[in-house]
Design an enzyme around this catalytic site. Structure first.
Site, short mmCIF file in Angstrom:
data_model
loop_
_atom_site.label_atom_id
_atom_site.label_comp_id
_atom_site.label_asym_id
_atom_site.label_seq_id
_atom_site.Cartn_x
_atom_site.Cartn_y
_atom_site.Cartn_z
N HIS A 177 52.77 -19.37 -22.30
CA HIS A 177 51.50 -19.03 -21.44
C HIS A 177 50.88 -20.05 -20.75
O HIS A 177 50.37 -19.75 -19.56
CB HIS A 177 50.54 -18.41 -22.56
CG HIS A 177 50.77 -17.04 -22.89
ND1 HIS A 177 50.92 -16.00 -22.03
CD2 HIS A 177 50.89 -16.43 -23.98
CE1 HIS A 177 51.09 -14.77 -22.78
NE2 HIS A 177 51.46 -15.21 -23.99
N CYS A 201 53.39 -9.33 -27.57
CA CYS A 201 52.15 -10.14 -26.89
C CYS A 201 51.10 -9.21 -26.52
O CYS A 201 51.38 -8.20 -25.92
CB CYS A 201 52.98 -10.80 -25.46
SG CYS A 201 51.75 -11.64 -24.45
#
Ligand code: NI
Length: 176
Positions: free
Chosen positions: A140, A94
């Site tokens: 997210h 990420c």
């Protein structure tokens, strides 16, 4: 082209739920374009608006392999309509957790509805890496990071490392 700053964990802004986009207007369209530029520059294969400090349900992804032509997807209000029962484990990274990777299990295939950059409703069925990236970016929007899917022991180790890097001002290298 505008490059946006990517927020690195731990940061409370990465833990908040993003709000739906009413319609993809010119401001949202510009956000999508800037996010895509920022993602390619990082370099990464996916980016969600909360990672650049915008609490809107917007993600961009491009899971095309290096040798293939780019296949950017700009998605607002993505919604999973169907997910396969079969799960698959992939090593995830990420841009908000630089240089950290771990195995995460997710449904192997998903069907997703979203609004494109022209505010048109689209549906896509994704598998393989694309399915992983879309689900990772959609997380997210709920304030969920891939480390929330792994053991708390591993998660705490990763977050401690990142906290230390922030404290000592070490500039982390780019990751997925
Ligand atoms: Ni991410």
């Amino acid at each position: 082209m505008a490059l946006l700053d990517i927020i690195v964990a731990p940061d409370p802004r990465l833990k908040r739920k993003a709000e739906a986009v009413t319609a993809v207007d010119s401001a949202t369209k510009k956000l999508m374009a800037d996010m895509l530029d920022t993602m390619y520059e990082a370099p990464g294969i996916g980016l969600a608006a909360p990672q650049v400090g915008v609490l809107k349900r917007v993600i961009v992804v491009d899971a095309a392999r290096d040798e293939d032509p780019p296949r950017p997807l700009k998605m607002a209000n993505p919604k999973i309509l169907w997910a396969s029962e079969e799960v698959k484990e992939y090593e995830e990274g990420c841009l908000s957790l630089p240089e950290e990777y771990d195995m995460v299990k997710r449904p192997e295939r998903v069907r997703v509805r979203y609004l494109d950059e022209n505010n048109a409703a689209q549906e896509i069925e994704a598998d393989g890496l694309l399915a992983v990236v879309i689900q990772h970016e959609m997380d997210h929007l709920e304030g969920v990071l891939f480390v929330d899917h792994i053991s708390s022991l591993k998660r705490n180790m990763i977050l401690r490392r990142l906290t230390k890097q922030k404290k000592f001002g070490k500039r982390p290298a780019a990751a997925e």
